[in-house]
Motif scaffolding. Structure first.
Motif, PDB file in Angstrom:
ATOM      1  N   GLU A 461       0.841  -1.313   0.067  1.00  0.00           N
ATOM      2  CA  GLU A 461      -0.198   0.057  -0.234  1.00  0.00           C
ATOM      3  C   GLU A 461       0.986   1.167  -0.011  1.00  0.00           C
ATOM      4  OE1 GLU A 461      -2.714  -0.236   3.268  1.00  0.00           O
ATOM      5  OE2 GLU A 461      -3.697  -2.038   2.628  1.00  0.00           O
ATOM      6  N   GLN A 462       2.072   1.283   0.819  1.00  0.00           N
ATOM      7  CA  GLN A 462       2.870   2.373   0.562  1.00  0.00           C
ATOM      8  C   GLN A 462       3.477   2.634  -0.637  1.00  0.00           C
ATOM      9  OE1 GLN A 462       5.460   1.503   4.008  1.00  0.00           O
ATOM     10  NE2 GLN A 462       4.178   2.157   5.699  1.00  0.00           N
ATOM     11  N   ARG A 463       3.865   1.490  -1.177  1.00  0.00           N
ATOM     12  CA  ARG A 463       4.557   1.550  -2.525  1.00  0.00           C
ATOM     13  C   ARG A 463       3.532   2.275  -3.495  1.00  0.00           C
ATOM     14  NH1 ARG A 463       9.005  -2.177  -5.172  1.00  0.00           N
ATOM     15  NH2 ARG A 463       8.797  -1.366  -7.162  1.00  0.00           N
ATOM     16  N   VAL A 464       2.408   1.872  -3.527  1.00  0.00           N
ATOM     17  CA  VAL A 464       1.208   2.220  -4.612  1.00  0.00           C
ATOM     18  C   VAL A 464       0.891   3.618  -4.193  1.00  0.00           C
ATOM     19  CG1 VAL A 464      -0.877   2.065  -5.202  1.00  0.00           C
ATOM     20  CG2 VAL A 464       0.591  -0.115  -4.879  1.00  0.00           C
ATOM     21  N   SER A 465       0.829   3.858  -2.998  1.00  0.00           N
ATOM     22  CA  SER A 465       0.690   5.395  -2.537  1.00  0.00           C
ATOM     23  C   SER A 465       1.661   6.267  -2.805  1.00  0.00           C
ATOM     24  CB  SER A 465       0.207   5.372  -0.686  1.00  0.00           C
ATOM     25  OG  SER A 465       0.295   6.690  -0.778  1.00  0.00           O
ATOM     26  N   SER A 466       2.869   5.854  -2.438  1.00  0.00           N
ATOM     27  CA  SER A 466       4.226   6.577  -2.917  1.00  0.00           C
ATOM     28  C   SER A 466       4.227   7.003  -4.609  1.00  0.00           C
ATOM     29  CB  SER A 466       5.362   5.680  -2.554  1.00  0.00           C
ATOM     30  OG  SER A 466       6.432   6.677  -2.901  1.00  0.00           O
ATOM     31  N   LYS A 467       3.972   5.758  -5.186  1.00  0.00           N
ATOM     32  CA  LYS A 467       3.960   6.172  -6.702  1.00  0.00           C
ATOM     33  C   LYS A 467       2.799   6.978  -7.212  1.00  0.00           C
ATOM     34  CE  LYS A 467       3.819   3.404 -10.894  1.00  0.00           C
ATOM     35  NZ  LYS A 467       2.921   4.328 -11.747  1.00  0.00           N
ATOM     36  N   TRP A 469       1.546   9.531  -5.424  1.00  0.00           N
ATOM     37  CA  TRP A 469       1.743  10.685  -4.829  1.00  0.00           C
ATOM     38  C   TRP A 469       3.057  11.254  -5.797  1.00  0.00           C
ATOM     39  CZ3 TRP A 469      -0.823  13.995  -2.381  1.00  0.00           C
ATOM     40  CH2 TRP A 469      -1.521  13.738  -1.341  1.00  0.00           C
ATOM     41  N   ARG A 470       3.989  10.527  -6.118  1.00  0.00           N
ATOM     42  CA  ARG A 470       4.837  10.717  -6.993  1.00  0.00           C
ATOM     43  C   ARG A 470       4.511  11.344  -8.411  1.00  0.00           C
ATOM     44  NH1 ARG A 470       7.850   6.180  -9.637  1.00  0.00           N
ATOM     45  NH2 ARG A 470       6.151   6.401 -11.033  1.00  0.00           N
ATOM     46  N   ASP A 471       3.629  10.427  -8.905  1.00  0.00           N
ATOM     47  CA  ASP A 471       3.085  10.986 -10.335  1.00  0.00           C
ATOM     48  C   ASP A 471       2.076  12.020 -10.276  1.00  0.00           C
ATOM     49  OD1 ASP A 471       4.131   8.650 -11.356  1.00  0.00           O
ATOM     50  OD2 ASP A 471       2.514   7.435 -11.538  1.00  0.00           O
ATOM     51  N   LEU A 472       1.463  12.364  -8.987  1.00  0.00           N
ATOM     52  CA  LEU A 472       0.760  13.514  -8.939  1.00  0.00           C
ATOM     53  C   LEU A 472       1.470  14.620  -8.873  1.00  0.00           C
ATOM     54  CD1 LEU A 472      -2.183  14.650  -8.461  1.00  0.00           C
ATOM     55  CD2 LEU A 472      -2.025  14.295  -6.033  1.00  0.00           C
ATOM     56  N   ALA A 473       2.784  14.751  -8.040  1.00  0.00           N
ATOM     57  CA  ALA A 473       3.430  15.578  -7.722  1.00  0.00           C
ATOM     58  C   ALA A 473       4.365  16.125  -9.275  1.00  0.00           C
ATOM     59  CB  ALA A 473       4.630  15.286  -6.760  1.00  0.00           C
ATOM     60  N   GLN A 499      14.791  15.316  -8.867  1.00  0.00           N
ATOM     61  CA  GLN A 499      14.915  14.757  -7.499  1.00  0.00           C
ATOM     62  C   GLN A 499      13.881  13.780  -7.157  1.00  0.00           C
ATOM     63  OE1 GLN A 499      17.943  15.104  -5.985  1.00  0.00           O
ATOM     64  NE2 GLN A 499      18.605  16.400  -7.954  1.00  0.00           N
ATOM     65  N   LEU A 500      12.784  13.709  -8.046  1.00  0.00           N
ATOM     66  CA  LEU A 500      11.624  12.691  -7.506  1.00  0.00           C
ATOM     67  C   LEU A 500      12.054  11.366  -7.775  1.00  0.00           C
ATOM     68  CD1 LEU A 500       8.555  14.797  -8.872  1.00  0.00           C
ATOM     69  CD2 LEU A 500       9.349  14.673  -6.676  1.00  0.00           C
TER      70      LEU A 500
END
Length: 506
Positions: A461-467, A469-473, A499-500
């Motif tokens: 879940e953390q990995r999917v969430s991180s991915k 958020w990264r794409d959104l950012a 840096q992302l």
């Protein structure tokens, strides 16, 4: 009886996983095999007997030199070749060695050992010359409880001995992490080195080797102390491993995060050993960590100019070639030198075509600078892909990096210019699927999905969430970047976007 030219001498214990491959590698060159077994409980001696080896049963007494000498006492060849069970003599090596042993002026030969680390495409190697062949003589014997040496004995017997540096290669697999751990080598080596230092406290070689062991067990502070003791010894300049003392001192400082000292240490080494490529690479790394990017770039470019270190130095695979080119690509990203980013990442690919990170970084860099569609045309002009697999690989990297339009233009170009009718039809079919939104035929997308699926529960879940958020950012930054009017503002956003975190293909 035909005279014996080369005797292979080995010491082994519980080496059934490696021994047969080692003995296969010396077929056609070893006239006899002497195996000193120090207490195997597996099938080691059975395998040795299958290859016609003379087996010497030896009670281990914590002294490698004594065990090796037990094998020399039985050898009848004119030359001694010594290997460990986890080593392989390169097939192309045999002819060269058989020619060299005819030279009556030679006393010993150094071979190039490739210490393999890692697995599969990601595996690397450290490379350095080792004395592994010498003329058989009853007065020439090994010395040293651990990291035993034969050269001092040769030079005492023959002060004018001629040592020949060959191009012959030994592949060594014993430094792979899992092999070291499974055999308990680190603990054993440390214990023997402490005994050796207690017996010969002024011996610089023991101090150097215990520093290496401290590095391998993750103790850089202790390693640094050992290397500095050697560097301050009165005979330091005469040591044939002085370049390694400097290199490992710099590495210890890097691991401790003492980057200015690491830069100073590496700089000092480049003055003492100006053709030692590895030290220029290490100097570049230290300056990069200090945000001294022009200095870091200059040092890495010097390493590229030098190329692979001369054969008398211990080096690492990629120093002065693909690893340094990749480092330069990263530095030029930070400097936002577009042409140099392309030049060095493409150079890394040409030096090692199986590398994925330069491709991923190049795509991510152009995406971060708001020019993702341009990467297809750039790669068309820089890369030659001779088959469908390589064409698909590059398209997959672009697609996985968020450069879908570039992947499309890449495939369109290859489909339109391909002369082989079968490949042309295959690429055309792939294009139809790609345009309809079906990207399943491309590599890397499925691999990333599988990596997510293999992780369970909270970690996944953390990995999917991180991915997400990264794409959104990145998407938000992309919109903001396009609204900026000045080049300076756009470059500032690029600096943030690169840096992302993203998948780099390691």
């Amino acid at each position: 009886m035909r005279r014996k030219l080369i005797s292979l001498c080995m010491i082994v214990k519980d080496e059934e996983a490696f021994l047969a491959d080692c003995l296969e590698s010396v077929k056609g060159i070893a006239d006899e095999i002497i195996i000193v077994d120090t207490g195997s409980t597996d099938r080691t001696t059975e395998i040795a007997a299958r290859y016609g080896a003379v087996i010497v049963h030896y009670e281990w007494d914590h002294d490698f030199a004594k065990a090796r000498n037990a094998g020399l006492d039985r050898a009848k060849g004119e030359w001694i070749l010594f290997l460990d069970a986890d080593e392989r003599l390169d097939a192309a090596t045999k002819g060269q060695l058989l020619d060299l042993i005819k030279d009556k002026s030679l006393s010993a030969m150094l071979l190039q050992i490739w210490n393999i680390v890692g697995d599969g495409e990601g595996q690397g190697a450290t490379i350095h010359p080792v004395l592994r062949m010498f003329r058989n003589d009853k007065f020439i014997r090994f010395e040293g409880r651990i990291h035993e040496q034969i050269a001092p004995s040769i030079l005492r017997k023959f002060p004018g001995a001629r040592f020949h540096l060959t191009d012959a290669i030994i592949h060594h697999y014993g430094y792979k992490h899992q092999v070291v751990e499974s055999k308990g080598k680190l603990k054993r080596n440390m214990e023997l080195l402490k005994l050796a230092i207690a017996e010969e406290p002024e011996n610089s070689f023991h101090r150097y080797n215990i520093g290496v062991e401290h590095l391998r067990v993750g103790e850089p502070e202790e390693a640094l102390a050992a290397f500095r003791l050697v560097r301050n010894s009165p005979d330091f300049e005469l040591l044939n491993y002085a370049h390694l003392v400097n290199k490992y001192e710099a590495l210890s400082l890097q691991l401790l995060g003492r980057w200015q000292e690491a830069a100073d240490s590496a700089t000092e080494a480049t003055v003492r050993f100006p053709t030692y490529t590895d030290m220029w690479h290490y100097k570049s790394l230290a300056h990069a960590q200090l945000a001294q990017l022009p200095e870091a770039r200059a040092a890495a470019e010097r390493a590229i100019e030098l190329g692979v270190s001369p054969p008398q130095y211990h080096t690492e695979d990629g120093m002065g070639t693909f690893r340094t080119a990749y480092l330069l690509g990263r530095l030029c990203e930070a400097l936002q030198d577009d042409q140099a980013v392309i030049r060095y990442y493409v150079l890394a690919l040409r030096m090692k075509s199986s590398l994925l990170p330069p491709l991923f970084r190049l795509c991510a860099y152009y995406r971060s600078s708001g020019r993702s569609s341009a990467i297809g045309a750039i790669l068309v002009s820089k890369l030659h892909c001779p088959d469908e697999r390589s064409i698909m690989k590059v398209a997959g990297v672009m697609n996985a990096s968020g450069c879908g339009q570039a992947a499309l233009s890449w495939l369109e170009w290859h489909a339109s210019t391909e002369k082989d009718s079968t490949l042309k039809q295959s690429l055309t079919d792939l294009l139809v699927r790609f345009r309809s939104g079906d990207h399943s035929a491309l590599p890397f997308g499925e691999r990333l999905s599988a990596a997510n699926e293999q992780e369970g529960g909270e970690a996944r879940e953390q990995r999917v969430s991180s991915k997400s958020w990264r794409d959104l950012a990145d998407a938000r930054l992309d919109l903001f970047q396009k609204s900026r009017r000045t080049a300076l503002e756009q470059r500032a956003i690029t600096a943030i976007r690169i840096q992302l975190p993203f998948y780099e293909g390691w």
